[in-house]
Scaffold this active site. Structure first.
Site, PDB file in Angstrom:
ATOM      1  N   ALA A 155      13.651  16.754  -1.496  1.00 18.09           N
ATOM      2  CA  ALA A 155      14.810  17.572  -1.835  1.00 18.09           C
ATOM      3  C   ALA A 155      14.872  18.811  -0.943  1.00 18.09           C
ATOM      4  O   ALA A 155      14.680  18.708   0.263  1.00 18.09           O
ATOM      5  CB  ALA A 155      14.799  17.924  -3.318  1.00 18.09           C
ATOM      6  N   CYS A 156      15.114  19.969  -1.529  1.00 17.64           N
ATOM      7  CA  CYS A 156      15.334  21.179  -0.730  1.00 17.64           C
ATOM      8  C   CYS A 156      14.086  21.635   0.031  1.00 17.64           C
ATOM      9  O   CYS A 156      14.194  22.462   0.939  1.00 17.64           O
ATOM     10  CB  CYS A 156      15.831  22.311  -1.625  1.00 17.64           C
ATOM     11  SG  CYS A 156      17.479  22.025  -2.295  1.00 17.64           S
ATOM     12  N   SER A 157      12.930  21.114  -0.325  1.00 17.91           N
ATOM     13  CA  SER A 157      11.691  21.484   0.361  1.00 17.91           C
ATOM     14  C   SER A 157      11.341  20.525   1.488  1.00 17.91           C
ATOM     15  O   SER A 157      10.278  20.652   2.101  1.00 17.91           O
ATOM     16  CB  SER A 157      10.527  21.535  -0.639  1.00 17.91           C
ATOM     17  OG  SER A 157      10.771  22.473  -1.656  1.00 17.91           O
ATOM     18  N   SER A 158      12.212  19.570   1.781  1.00 19.76           N
ATOM     19  CA  SER A 158      11.870  18.511   2.737  1.00 19.76           C
ATOM     20  C   SER A 158      11.447  19.044   4.100  1.00 19.76           C
ATOM     21  O   SER A 158      10.518  18.511   4.723  1.00 19.76           O
ATOM     22  CB  SER A 158      13.054  17.562   2.898  1.00 19.76           C
ATOM     23  OG  SER A 158      13.326  16.865   1.709  1.00 19.76           O
ATOM     24  N   SER A 334      17.561  21.256   2.393  1.00 21.53           N
ATOM     25  CA  SER A 334      16.356  21.414   3.206  1.00 21.53           C
ATOM     26  C   SER A 334      16.587  22.206   4.480  1.00 21.53           C
ATOM     27  O   SER A 334      15.657  22.786   5.042  1.00 21.53           O
ATOM     28  CB  SER A 334      15.796  20.032   3.565  1.00 21.53           C
ATOM     29  OG  SER A 334      16.668  19.347   4.447  1.00 21.53           O
TER      30      SER A 334
END
Length: 374
Positions: A155-158, A334
């Protein structure tokens, strides 16, 4: 242990932009149409009337003023309210790969690298347009890169999870250089009929070149001092779209097949989690947060970043210490922290300390501590 550097970054920005006012006008037209069509049921209390959105509220609540998108007409059509992107033939590059190649070429140029120098391609993003073949392998083919590629999703941490993956491969000596790309068409999974979230996301693609220090010829590269990742399960940010949806037809089209979140819970739980992760990581690396010259944080909400900045620095950060690109790009999942890093790092000096940090669904969070080289 081999030192690893970020030697180049690149950003592909879509050709269209939507302001808050444009988005609100489309949303309010949808609300008006819905309430008119359901007037009798609303009067009887059988259906709840929809409430209009407000451009000023969006800016104050999130810091977002506009967003770039791959398609504008579909989003702003009250009868459609989703991007319209045509199906591509097998003989054409996929849209994610096309975006990735554009950003990758810019990153390679800044890194003084050619495709022949790269051994691995990672596509790290929130939403992939297909499960296989991997978008990374398609990007690898389009650029003429030997070696291997694979997709990953945190998700956004990819992007930061991708950086650590590349960091570990480079330190082990299994590759010479790695290309990470983060193509995000976030508007594809956003419910533009949801007043609480219709303004959050935009589209973009970023790229990063990483290599061992001894091969770096780029000016102003960044040495990676350390990385740290964490995950903690939560349903407060979720998207249930997937290949099993067709096995349960009663759920097709349900709200949770797009992005859904409990925003207040996310703020309350993620902000202290990320703040503590940063502080613990820096302490373990023997670094003082007061020495941070810049923090490139995930671009989800300005209030979240302001809180994290105060917690980490022990004071309110100056604007140049914690750059914000939310006003122009909105939340790009991300890619957000990498856009910020790419656009707000060249002015720093040799020896300056910085932090790239992303966080989001999972929950997940990733830190990358970096120091500017000559």
């Amino acid at each position: 242990m081999t030192k690893v550097v970020i030697s180049g970054t690149g950003v592909f920005t879509p050709p269209y932009s939507i302001s808050n006012q444009e988005l609100v006008e489309a949303f309010n037209a949808y609300v008006s149409n819905f309430n008119a069509a359901n007037a009798e049921a609303i009067e009887k209390g059988e259906v709840e009337a929809l409430v209009e959105s407000n451009a000023d509220f969006i800016q104050k609540a999130s810091g977002i003023e506009s967003r770039y998108v791959m398609n504008k007409e579909g989003i702003l059509d009250p009868e459609v309210m989703t991007p319209r992107l045509r199906e591509r033939s097998y003989d054409e590059p996929s849209i994610l790969a096309e975006m990735a190649v554009d950003a990758a070429k810019k990153a390679l140029a800044r890194a003084n690298k050619t495709p022949a120098d790269i051994d691995a391609v990672l596509v790290a993003c929130s939403n992939l347009e297909r499960p296989y073949p991997a978008i990374a392998v398609e990007v690898q083919d389009l650029l003429g890169i030997e070696g291997f590629g694979f997709d990953m999703n945190v998700a956004c941490s990819s992007a930061t999870f991708g950086i650590q993956t590349a960091y570990d491969m480079l330190r082990s000596g299994s590759v010479r250089a790695v290309l990470i790309v983060d193509p995000e068409i976030c508007t594809g999974h956003l419910n533009f009929r949801d007043r609480d979230s219709h303004f959050i996301f935009g589209d973009v693609c970023t790229a990063i070149v990483m290599e061992r220090e001894e091969t770096c010829t780029a000016e102003g590269a960044w040495e990676i001092l350390g990385t740290r990742l964490m995950t903690k399960f939560s349903n407060n940010i979720r998207n249930n779209f997937g290949f099993l949806n067709r096995t349960a037809p009663e759920g097709i089209g349900a709200k949770d097949k797009l992005f859904v979140q409990e925003g207040r819970k996310v703020f309350k739980e993620v902000v202290p989690m990320v703040s503590q992760l940063i502080l613990d990581h820096m302490a373990d690396e023997g670094l003082d947060p007061k020495d941070l010259k810049r923090m490139w944080l995930h671009q989800a909400n300005k209030g979240m970043n302001d809180f994290i900045g105060r917690k980490v620095l022990g004071r309110t950060p100056e604007p140049d210490e914690q750059p914000n690109i939310l006003n122009e790009y909105a939340n790009t999942s991300s890619a957000g922290s990498i856009i910020t890093f790419s656009q707000n790092s060249e002015d720093l000096k040799e020896g300056d300390l910085g932090l790239i940090c992303s966080f989001g669904a999972g929950y997940s969070a990733g830190n990358v501590l970096v120091r500017k080289r000559a």
